[in-house]
Design a protein around this motif. Structure first.
Motif, PDB file in Angstrom:
ATOM      1  N   GLY A   1       0.814  -1.304   0.036  1.00  0.00           N
ATOM      2  CA  GLY A   1       0.036  -0.112   0.221  1.00  0.00           C
ATOM      3  C   GLY A   1       0.853   1.303   0.124  1.00  0.00           C
ATOM      4  O   GLY A   1       2.101   1.284   0.303  1.00  0.00           O
ATOM      5  N   GLU A   2       0.065   2.364  -0.184  1.00  0.00           N
ATOM      6  CA  GLU A   2       0.919   3.665  -0.196  1.00  0.00           C
ATOM      7  C   GLU A   2       1.166   4.049   1.244  1.00  0.00           C
ATOM      8  O   GLU A   2       0.505   3.573   2.139  1.00  0.00           O
ATOM      9  CB  GLU A   2      -0.218   4.680  -0.873  1.00  0.00           C
ATOM     10  CG  GLU A   2      -0.251   4.454  -2.487  1.00  0.00           C
ATOM     11  CD  GLU A   2      -1.102   5.454  -3.107  1.00  0.00           C
ATOM     12  OE1 GLU A   2      -1.031   6.668  -2.651  1.00  0.00           O
ATOM     13  OE2 GLU A   2      -2.126   5.343  -3.849  1.00  0.00           O
ATOM     14  N   SER A   3       2.108   5.035   1.374  1.00  0.00           N
ATOM     15  CA  SER A   3       2.400   5.353   2.698  1.00  0.00           C
ATOM     16  C   SER A   3       2.870   4.338   3.639  1.00  0.00           C
ATOM     17  O   SER A   3       2.168   4.474   4.789  1.00  0.00           O
ATOM     18  CB  SER A   3       1.315   6.329   3.431  1.00  0.00           C
ATOM     19  OG  SER A   3       0.880   7.440   2.380  1.00  0.00           O
TER      20      SER A   3
ATOM     21  N   THR B   1       1.583   1.104   3.968  1.00  0.00           N
ATOM     22  CA  THR B   1       0.616   0.417   4.854  1.00  0.00           C
ATOM     23  C   THR B   1       0.509  -0.898   4.029  1.00  0.00           C
ATOM     24  O   THR B   1       1.122  -1.191   2.709  1.00  0.00           O
ATOM     25  CB  THR B   1      -0.660   1.327   4.689  1.00  0.00           C
ATOM     26  OG1 THR B   1      -0.838   1.459   3.106  1.00  0.00           O
ATOM     27  CG2 THR B   1      -0.659   2.432   5.315  1.00  0.00           C
ATOM     28  N   GLY B   2      -0.289  -1.872   4.584  1.00  0.00           N
ATOM     29  CA  GLY B   2      -0.432  -2.913   3.811  1.00  0.00           C
ATOM     30  C   GLY B   2       0.633  -3.926   4.321  1.00  0.00           C
ATOM     31  O   GLY B   2       1.329  -3.782   5.242  1.00  0.00           O
ATOM     32  N   ARG B   3       0.694  -5.234   3.435  1.00  0.00           N
ATOM     33  CA  ARG B   3       1.766  -6.227   3.481  1.00  0.00           C
ATOM     34  C   ARG B   3       3.012  -5.505   3.278  1.00  0.00           C
ATOM     35  O   ARG B   3       3.568  -5.040   2.173  1.00  0.00           O
ATOM     36  CB  ARG B   3       1.396  -7.235   2.826  1.00  0.00           C
ATOM     37  CG  ARG B   3       2.246  -8.478   3.105  1.00  0.00           C
ATOM     38  CD  ARG B   3       1.737  -9.595   2.172  1.00  0.00           C
ATOM     39  NE  ARG B   3       2.578 -10.726   2.131  1.00  0.00           N
ATOM     40  CZ  ARG B   3       3.752 -11.064   1.472  1.00  0.00           C
ATOM     41  NH1 ARG B   3       3.539 -10.398   0.053  1.00  0.00           N
ATOM     42  NH2 ARG B   3       4.484 -12.208   1.331  1.00  0.00           N
ATOM     43  N   MET B   4       4.209  -5.700   4.192  1.00  0.00           N
ATOM     44  CA  MET B   4       5.360  -5.414   3.978  1.00  0.00           C
ATOM     45  C   MET B   4       6.260  -6.699   3.490  1.00  0.00           C
ATOM     46  O   MET B   4       6.070  -7.815   4.099  1.00  0.00           O
ATOM     47  CB  MET B   4       6.135  -4.916   5.354  1.00  0.00           C
ATOM     48  CG  MET B   4       7.750  -4.552   5.281  1.00  0.00           C
ATOM     49  SD  MET B   4       8.314  -3.657   6.463  1.00  0.00           S
ATOM     50  CE  MET B   4       8.223  -5.010   7.788  1.00  0.00           C
TER      51      MET B   4
ATOM     52  N   LYS C   1       3.921  -0.260  -3.817  1.00  0.00           N
ATOM     53  CA  LYS C   1       3.402   0.998  -3.671  1.00  0.00           C
ATOM     54  C   LYS C   1       4.445   1.797  -2.792  1.00  0.00           C
ATOM     55  O   LYS C   1       4.302   3.238  -2.718  1.00  0.00           O
ATOM     56  CB  LYS C   1       1.982   1.531  -3.380  1.00  0.00           C
ATOM     57  CG  LYS C   1       1.248   0.378  -4.614  1.00  0.00           C
ATOM     58  CD  LYS C   1      -0.226   0.776  -4.169  1.00  0.00           C
ATOM     59  CE  LYS C   1      -1.107   0.093  -5.568  1.00  0.00           C
ATOM     60  NZ  LYS C   1      -2.566   0.301  -5.162  1.00  0.00           N
ATOM     61  N   SER C   2       5.228   1.274  -1.891  1.00  0.00           N
ATOM     62  CA  SER C   2       6.057   2.014  -1.232  1.00  0.00           C
ATOM     63  C   SER C   2       7.317   1.234  -0.907  1.00  0.00           C
ATOM     64  O   SER C   2       7.213   0.028  -0.843  1.00  0.00           O
ATOM     65  CB  SER C   2       5.348   2.411   0.390  1.00  0.00           C
ATOM     66  OG  SER C   2       4.205   2.738   0.292  1.00  0.00           O
TER      67      SER C   2
ATOM     68  N   SER D   1      10.193   6.058  -0.770  1.00  0.00           N
ATOM     69  CA  SER D   1       9.182   6.627  -1.635  1.00  0.00           C
ATOM     70  C   SER D   1       7.970   6.149  -1.329  1.00  0.00           C
ATOM     71  O   SER D   1       7.693   4.580  -0.925  1.00  0.00           O
ATOM     72  CB  SER D   1       9.746   6.357  -2.987  1.00  0.00           C
ATOM     73  OG  SER D   1       8.714   7.057  -3.976  1.00  0.00           O
ATOM     74  N   THR D   2       6.648   6.905  -1.590  1.00  0.00           N
ATOM     75  CA  THR D   2       5.417   6.067  -1.522  1.00  0.00           C
ATOM     76  C   THR D   2       4.696   6.839  -2.705  1.00  0.00           C
ATOM     77  O   THR D   2       4.835   8.182  -2.961  1.00  0.00           O
ATOM     78  CB  THR D   2       4.861   5.999  -0.093  1.00  0.00           C
ATOM     79  OG1 THR D   2       3.513   5.723  -0.015  1.00  0.00           O
ATOM     80  CG2 THR D   2       4.415   7.625   0.207  1.00  0.00           C
TER      81      THR D   2
END
Length: 128
Positions: A51-53, A55-58, A79-80, A111-112
């Motif tokens: 996800g952006e910023s 977020t989500g799965r790393m 996205k990030s 970056s995101t």
């Protein structure tokens, strides 16, 4: 060619340093927990998020990896990103086994955004 042109062309962040020949043990590790900050990326790893910023799965990467295709966040796009490497930049290739176009993600780069980028192999380079 500008960095923005290169980003669109190969889909990964480009720096300006050449490849070094330092070898590391390959390790990629999937995080199940959702994260919300670049600071969740441990020192010495490159981390990407679905996800952006941040977020989500790393997904974390340590060492050189000839094939990251088994990790969906690399194969389908992230996205990030944060290169929290200790001493090295991160060189990423679009193809497995260090093939296809490549680019450098410099140590400390974050970056995101709304874009989805992908790569399938990596090496740590330009180590100090």
């Amino acid at each position: 060619m500008t960095i923005n042109t290169t980003l669109r062309r190969i889909g990964i962040v480009i720096g300006s340093l050449a490849i070094a020949s330092t070898a590391f043990t390959s390790t990629a590790h999937a995080e199940d927990a959702s994260t919300k900050a670049a600071s969740d990326c441990p020192k010495g790893w490159l981390c990407v998020w679905t996800g952006e910023s941040y977020t989500g799965r790393m997904q974390k990467v340590e060492g050189n990896n000839a094939d990251l295709s088994q990790y969906s966040v690399f194969a389908n796009g992230y996205k990030s990103i944060y290169n929290n490497g200790k001493d090295c930049d991160f060189k990423a290739w679009l193809g497995k086994d260090y093939t296809g176009e490549s680019g450098i993600i410099e140590r400390g780069y974050k970056s995101t955004g709304p874009y989805a980028k992908k790569f399938l192999s990596n090496k740590w380079v330009n180590c100090t």
